[in-house]
Design an enzyme around this catalytic site. Structure first.
Site, PDB file in Angstrom:
ATOM      1  N   HIS A  69       0.831  -1.208   0.000  1.00 58.64           N
ATOM      2  CA  HIS A  69       0.000   0.000   0.000  1.00 58.64           C
ATOM      3  C   HIS A  69       0.865   1.257   0.000  1.00 58.64           C
ATOM      4  O   HIS A  69       0.596   2.206  -0.743  1.00 58.64           O
ATOM      5  CB  HIS A  69      -0.909  -0.006   1.223  1.00 58.64           C
ATOM      6  CG  HIS A  69      -1.595   1.293   1.488  1.00 58.64           C
ATOM      7  ND1 HIS A  69      -2.501   1.860   0.615  1.00 58.64           N
ATOM      8  CD2 HIS A  69      -1.495   2.164   2.538  1.00 58.64           C
ATOM      9  CE1 HIS A  69      -2.940   3.003   1.109  1.00 58.64           C
ATOM     10  NE2 HIS A  69      -2.340   3.216   2.270  1.00 58.64           N
ATOM     11  N   ASP A  95       2.253   6.225   7.461  1.00 58.43           N
ATOM     12  CA  ASP A  95       1.568   5.488   8.530  1.00 58.43           C
ATOM     13  C   ASP A  95       2.521   5.009   9.624  1.00 58.43           C
ATOM     14  O   ASP A  95       2.099   4.295  10.544  1.00 58.43           O
ATOM     15  CB  ASP A  95       0.835   4.275   7.945  1.00 58.43           C
ATOM     16  CG  ASP A  95      -0.409   4.669   7.178  1.00 58.43           C
ATOM     17  OD1 ASP A  95      -1.117   5.583   7.639  1.00 58.43           O
ATOM     18  OD2 ASP A  95      -0.674   4.070   6.119  1.00 58.43           O
ATOM     19  N   GLU A  98       1.712   6.323  13.248  1.00 59.59           N
ATOM     20  CA  GLU A  98       0.395   5.852  13.685  1.00 59.59           C
ATOM     21  C   GLU A  98       0.361   4.355  13.964  1.00 59.59           C
ATOM     22  O   GLU A  98      -0.263   3.915  14.937  1.00 59.59           O
ATOM     23  CB  GLU A  98      -0.643   6.196  12.615  1.00 59.59           C
ATOM     24  CG  GLU A  98      -2.053   5.741  12.942  1.00 59.59           C
ATOM     25  CD  GLU A  98      -3.043   6.100  11.844  1.00 59.59           C
ATOM     26  OE1 GLU A  98      -4.043   5.387  11.710  1.00 59.59           O
ATOM     27  OE2 GLU A  98      -2.806   7.099  11.134  1.00 59.59           O
ATOM     28  N   ASP A  99       1.030   3.563  13.124  1.00 58.27           N
ATOM     29  CA  ASP A  99       0.862   2.115  13.180  1.00 58.27           C
ATOM     30  C   ASP A  99       2.070   1.331  13.689  1.00 58.27           C
ATOM     31  O   ASP A  99       1.971   0.109  13.856  1.00 58.27           O
ATOM     32  CB  ASP A  99       0.511   1.578  11.777  1.00 58.27           C
ATOM     33  CG  ASP A  99      -0.853   2.045  11.307  1.00 58.27           C
ATOM     34  OD1 ASP A  99      -1.694   2.374  12.171  1.00 58.27           O
ATOM     35  OD2 ASP A  99      -1.082   2.088  10.089  1.00 58.27           O
ATOM     36  N   ASP A 155      -3.374   8.289  -0.994  1.00 58.91           N
ATOM     37  CA  ASP A 155      -3.767   7.247  -0.042  1.00 58.91           C
ATOM     38  C   ASP A 155      -5.221   6.842  -0.262  1.00 58.91           C
ATOM     39  O   ASP A 155      -5.566   5.653  -0.235  1.00 58.91           O
ATOM     40  CB  ASP A 155      -3.563   7.779   1.378  1.00 58.91           C
ATOM     41  CG  ASP A 155      -3.860   6.740   2.444  1.00 58.91           C
ATOM     42  OD1 ASP A 155      -3.079   5.791   2.572  1.00 58.91           O
ATOM     43  OD2 ASP A 155      -4.872   6.892   3.154  1.00 58.91           O
TER      44      ASP A 155
END
Length: 226
Positions: A69, A95, A98-99, A155
């Site tokens: 992604h 990301d 955040e992840d 995104d």
């Protein structure tokens, strides 16, 4: 072994980027925190960090490596001619805070304040509800920088292109409606990407409804056989 293969894949994408003309010569250098990275090396460092940080994560749509992604998001920006160095690094790491365990201070040390601020601005607070996170995304998108909006558009295109067909129709439509709102908030920075996103959203709705009809028909056929 898996990580080595993943890095090899990233390198192959990087050489594609070079051939597409987004990279400056290796000799062109910039300095952050007494570290000198060429344009190519800074991007490779970002790709390697993304590969390691997201190594165990998978996409909801097809359970493929989440890194797919991130590469898709970055590649879309290149496709539409957006080749700013910090933009692409921010995209592939969008990301990470955040992840994963990557943090803001780490990004400043490795890539500078612009990248760190971009990634921080793109990060949601996972402690909030989904509705609260979506409202926050829209608020930040409306007031965001050009790079913020470009990454959100890219995104959203990637997400609309891989919406899980097994989601309940109501959940899927709510997600697609949110992406449409993001399109409205960010579309001014690149009309071509905005148009592509709207087309992807329309296609996703058609696919979802077709999938649900097919499932419903199979259930009806099964009931009739019983």
């Amino acid at each position: 072994m898996a990580l080595r293969l993943l890095r090899a894949r990233l390198l192959s994408h990087w050489w594609l980027f070079i051939l597409m003309g987004i990279a400056s010569p290796i000799s062109e250098e910039r300095t952050y925190m007494d570290n000198q990275f060429s344009v190519a090396k800074r991007f490779l460092v970002a790709l390697d960090l993304a590969a390691k940080a997201h190594a165990v994560l998978r996409r909801k749509s097809d359970h493929s490596p989440y890194l797919n992604h991130l590469i898709d998001v970055t590649s879309l920006l290149v496709k539409f001619g957006h080749d700013d160095e910090d933009l692409l690094i921010s995209a592939v790491l969008n990301d990470a805070v955040e992840d994963t365990t990557v943090n803001y201070d780490q990004l400043i040390l490795m890539f500078g304040e612009e990248v760190a601020d971009s990634v921080k601005g793109l990060s949601d607070d996972r402690r909030l509800s989904l509705q609260e996170r979506r409202l926050g995304q829209l608020r930040k998108a409306k007031n965001g920088t050009r790079n913020h909006k470009l990454i959100k558009l890219s995104d959203a295109i990637s997400n609309a292109s891989s919406m899980p067909l097994n989601w309940p129709l109501k959940q899927a439509k709510e997600s697609l409606n949110h992406l449409k709102k993001l399109a409205g908030a960010c579309g001014d920075v690149c009309p071509e990407m905005h148009q592509m996103l709207l087309e992807k959203l329309d296609s996703a709705i058609v696919l979802l409804e077709k999938s649900k009809h097919e499932i419903s028909d199979k259930i009806d056929d099964y009931i009739e056989l019983k």
